[in-house]
Design a protein around this motif. Structure first.
Motif, PDB file in Angstrom:
ATOM      1  N   GLU A   6     -14.720  42.726 -38.875  1.00  0.00           N
ATOM      2  CA  GLU A   6     -14.587  42.947 -37.443  1.00  0.00           C
ATOM      3  C   GLU A   6     -13.982  41.720 -36.773  1.00  0.00           C
ATOM      4  O   GLU A   6     -14.444  40.600 -36.991  1.00  0.00           O
ATOM      5  CB  GLU A   6     -16.010  43.168 -36.902  1.00  0.00           C
ATOM      6  N   PHE A   7     -12.948  41.958 -35.992  1.00  0.00           N
ATOM      7  CA  PHE A   7     -12.387  40.901 -35.138  1.00  0.00           C
ATOM      8  C   PHE A   7     -12.690  41.311 -33.696  1.00  0.00           C
ATOM      9  O   PHE A   7     -12.383  42.442 -33.313  1.00  0.00           O
ATOM     10  CB  PHE A   7     -10.865  40.810 -35.276  1.00  0.00           C
ATOM     11  N   ASN A   8     -13.286  40.397 -32.930  1.00  0.00           N
ATOM     12  CA  ASN A   8     -13.539  40.693 -31.521  1.00  0.00           C
ATOM     13  C   ASN A   8     -12.842  39.671 -30.641  1.00  0.00           C
ATOM     14  O   ASN A   8     -13.202  38.490 -30.669  1.00  0.00           O
ATOM     15  CB  ASN A   8     -15.044  40.654 -31.216  1.00  0.00           C
ATOM     16  N   ALA A   9     -11.855  40.121 -29.886  1.00  0.00           N
ATOM     17  CA  ALA A   9     -11.147  39.272 -28.918  1.00  0.00           C
ATOM     18  C   ALA A   9     -10.778  37.906 -29.488  1.00  0.00           C
ATOM     19  O   ALA A   9     -11.029  36.868 -28.886  1.00  0.00           O
ATOM     20  CB  ALA A   9     -12.001  39.117 -27.659  1.00  0.00           C
ATOM     21  N   VAL A  10     -10.187  37.914 -30.679  1.00  0.00           N
ATOM     22  CA  VAL A  10      -9.850  36.652 -31.345  1.00  0.00           C
ATOM     23  C   VAL A  10      -8.580  36.037 -30.748  1.00  0.00           C
ATOM     24  O   VAL A  10      -7.570  36.708 -30.562  1.00  0.00           O
ATOM     25  CB  VAL A  10      -9.676  36.873 -32.864  1.00  0.00           C
ATOM     26  N   GLU A  11      -8.671  34.751 -30.441  1.00  0.00           N
ATOM     27  CA  GLU A  11      -7.518  33.983 -29.945  1.00  0.00           C
ATOM     28  C   GLU A  11      -7.320  32.788 -30.869  1.00  0.00           C
ATOM     29  O   GLU A  11      -8.290  32.214 -31.359  1.00  0.00           O
ATOM     30  CB  GLU A  11      -7.788  33.432 -28.533  1.00  0.00           C
ATOM     31  N   LYS A  12      -6.060  32.459 -31.106  1.00  0.00           N
ATOM     32  CA  LYS A  12      -5.797  31.275 -31.902  1.00  0.00           C
ATOM     33  C   LYS A  12      -4.632  30.492 -31.299  1.00  0.00           C
ATOM     34  O   LYS A  12      -3.562  31.056 -31.037  1.00  0.00           O
ATOM     35  CB  LYS A  12      -5.449  31.693 -33.347  1.00  0.00           C
ATOM     36  N   TYR A  13      -4.869  29.236 -31.036  1.00  0.00           N
ATOM     37  CA  TYR A  13      -3.798  28.331 -30.589  1.00  0.00           C
ATOM     38  C   TYR A  13      -3.541  27.298 -31.674  1.00  0.00           C
ATOM     39  O   TYR A  13      -4.483  26.769 -32.265  1.00  0.00           O
ATOM     40  CB  TYR A  13      -4.223  27.580 -29.320  1.00  0.00           C
ATOM     41  N   TYR A  14      -2.246  27.042 -31.944  1.00  0.00           N
ATOM     42  CA  TYR A  14      -1.876  25.853 -32.717  1.00  0.00           C
ATOM     43  C   TYR A  14      -1.359  24.876 -31.672  1.00  0.00           C
ATOM     44  O   TYR A  14      -0.229  25.029 -31.204  1.00  0.00           O
ATOM     45  CB  TYR A  14      -0.738  26.154 -33.693  1.00  0.00           C
ATOM     46  N   GLY A  15      -2.166  23.916 -31.263  1.00  0.00           N
ATOM     47  CA  GLY A  15      -1.762  23.070 -30.142  1.00  0.00           C
ATOM     48  C   GLY A  15      -1.582  23.957 -28.918  1.00  0.00           C
ATOM     49  O   GLY A  15      -2.507  24.664 -28.525  1.00  0.00           O
ATOM     50  N   ARG A  16      -0.379  23.974 -28.354  1.00  0.00           N
ATOM     51  CA  ARG A  16      -0.143  24.813 -27.170  1.00  0.00           C
ATOM     52  C   ARG A  16       0.425  26.178 -27.544  1.00  0.00           C
ATOM     53  O   ARG A  16       0.593  27.044 -26.689  1.00  0.00           O
ATOM     54  CB  ARG A  16       0.788  24.098 -26.195  1.00  0.00           C
ATOM     55  N   PHE A  17       0.754  26.352 -28.817  1.00  0.00           N
ATOM     56  CA  PHE A  17       1.353  27.625 -29.248  1.00  0.00           C
ATOM     57  C   PHE A  17       0.278  28.704 -29.443  1.00  0.00           C
ATOM     58  O   PHE A  17      -0.693  28.518 -30.188  1.00  0.00           O
ATOM     59  CB  PHE A  17       2.143  27.423 -30.545  1.00  0.00           C
ATOM     60  N   HIS A  18       0.452  29.817 -28.742  1.00  0.00           N
ATOM     61  CA  HIS A  18      -0.536  30.898 -28.750  1.00  0.00           C
ATOM     62  C   HIS A  18      -0.209  31.870 -29.894  1.00  0.00           C
ATOM     63  O   HIS A  18       0.637  32.733 -29.747  1.00  0.00           O
ATOM     64  CB  HIS A  18      -0.460  31.623 -27.398  1.00  0.00           C
ATOM     65  N   ALA A  19      -0.867  31.718 -31.040  1.00  0.00           N
ATOM     66  CA  ALA A  19      -0.474  32.462 -32.254  1.00  0.00           C
ATOM     67  C   ALA A  19      -1.171  33.815 -32.381  1.00  0.00           C
ATOM     68  O   ALA A  19      -0.592  34.754 -32.927  1.00  0.00           O
ATOM     69  CB  ALA A  19      -0.748  31.618 -33.489  1.00  0.00           C
ATOM     70  N   LEU A  20      -2.420  33.932 -31.894  1.00  0.00           N
ATOM     71  CA  LEU A  20      -3.118  35.226 -31.913  1.00  0.00           C
ATOM     72  C   LEU A  20      -3.628  35.512 -30.509  1.00  0.00           C
ATOM     73  O   LEU A  20      -4.273  34.670 -29.891  1.00  0.00           O
ATOM     74  CB  LEU A  20      -4.290  35.218 -32.899  1.00  0.00           C
TER      75      LEU A  20
END
Ligand code: ATP
Length: 355
Positions: A6-20
């Protein structure tokens, strides 16, 4: 069915880059799910976050109901199969298979017995004493798979495992992986940029673009009812033709912006004068006589593969047609097409959203 991942509202930043971006997804136990999308869309990042190789910025990841956010990779009880196989070159096949069991404290005899059992399933029984350099690409792939299987993990994660193989072996391994998945009753998440691989192997396809999920569903659901123009263009080969058009005064015809007087009927009711994009799959366009024609276009080039012929028009935009046989149409000649109106896809010209 129970949810395994299950993924719930997953966000991923690499530094300032918004990857997920706001990824929510449930994967059922026993499912084979393909993550697909163009290069850089974030599919590997999503897979690596699940494996614990990347730390997510916010949201939640669960495996078998347990929150994984701060769980180190080796405690997540999942197995990862990479395209590079990551086999130990100085160890025999058997040692490659038993290694992780041995490091988890399993006795040598028990580990070897387990390795033989797994090798039986994956057709490696005769190769246990060989070294990786003495194996073909497909055999190495099977060792990598076996090594994943041996630990009986909660899920298998695949990151483009077949991209190093030649076309014929890829088709073969596709079936092998799927058969193994079924036999083991495994839960598999499979990353690929190849939509055919995704469509043929998976029960569910997750199509991503720029860090977002564009559509998730059964393979044919994405093919039949793409939610937008991006999905429509990505799923299907050759790709869907897109032609700008304007809805006629009657609200039931589509005036195509592709030369003079080319109009298609539309079975629904649309807003007169609306700017749309018409989507026509190459395999749904039928070659017909002049009398039956809805569309008449000039051939630029034809490519015969034996079973099918691909026709490409000299119009702007170009239209591709797949003919299930051979044709006598020659370059420069005008040919005639029809499509079942039910098979016409329509998208808002501005937003690309399906109408
Ligand atoms: P591909 O099919 O090319 O492997 P992908 O869909 O798997 O692509 P990811 O590897 O998940 O894409 O990368 C998603 C985006 O995040 C890309 O734009 C990539 O450049 C960026 N990215 C990935 N890893 C890092 C990192 N460690 N630091 C900064 N940016 C990264």
């Amino acid at each position: 069915m129970t949810t395994q991942i299950e993924f719930n509202a997953v966000e991923k930043y690499y530094g300032r880059f918004h990857a997920l971006k706001n990824i929510s997804l449930e994967i059922e136990k026993g499912a084979f799910v393909a993550l697909v999308g163009p290069s850089g869309c974030g599919k590997s990042t999503l897979l690596r976050s699940l494996a614990g190789l990347e730390k997510i910025s916010s949201g939640e990841i669960k495996i078998a109901g347990e929150k994984m956010n701060h769980m180190p990779p080796r405690k997540r009880d999942i197995a990862m199969v990479f395209q590079s196989y990551a086999l130990y070159p100085h160890m025999s096949v058997e040692e490659n298979l038993t290694y992780s069991l041995r490091t988890h404290g399993v006795k040598k005899k028990d580990a070897q017995a387990k390795a033989r059992e797994v090798a039986d399933t994956t057709g490696l029984s005769n190769l246990l004493t060989r070294y990786p350099r003495e194996l073909s690409g497909g055999q190495r792939q099977r060792v990598a798979m076996s090594r994943a299987i041996i630990r009986d993990p909660k899920a298998f994660l695949f990151d483009e495992p077949l991209s190093n193989l030649d076309a014929a072996l890829r088709v073969h391994m596709r079936k092998e992986i799927r058969t193994l998945h079924d036999r083991l009753g495994a839960t598999s998440v499979y990353v690929t940029h190849d939509q055919i691989e995704a469509m043929t192997m998976a029960d569910r396809v997750v199509l991503m673009k720029e860090g977002r999920i564009e559509q998730e569903g059964a393979p044919l659901e994405l093919y039949d009812k793409p939610v937008n123009q991006f999905v429509a263009g990505f799923i299907g080969s050759p790709a869907m033709n897109f032609i700008p058009a304007t809805v006629g005064e009657d609200g039931q015809s589509l005036k195509l912006d592709i030369g003079e007087g080319q109009t298609l009927p539309y079975p629904g009711r649309l807003e007169a004068g609306k700017a749309v994009t018409v989507g026509l799959r190459p395999e749904h366009l039928m070659l017909v006589s002049k009398e039956e024609a809805q569309l008449s276009l000039k051939l630029r080039i034809g490519e015969a593969t034996g079973a099918t012929t691909y026709l490409f028009t000299d119009s702007d935009p170009e239209v591709a047609v797949v003919v299930n046989d051979r044709t006598t149409v020659t370059p420069g000649e005008t040919f005639h097409l029809r499509i079942d109106p039910e098979r016409i896809h329509l998208f808002d010209r501005e937003t690309g959203v399906r109408l």
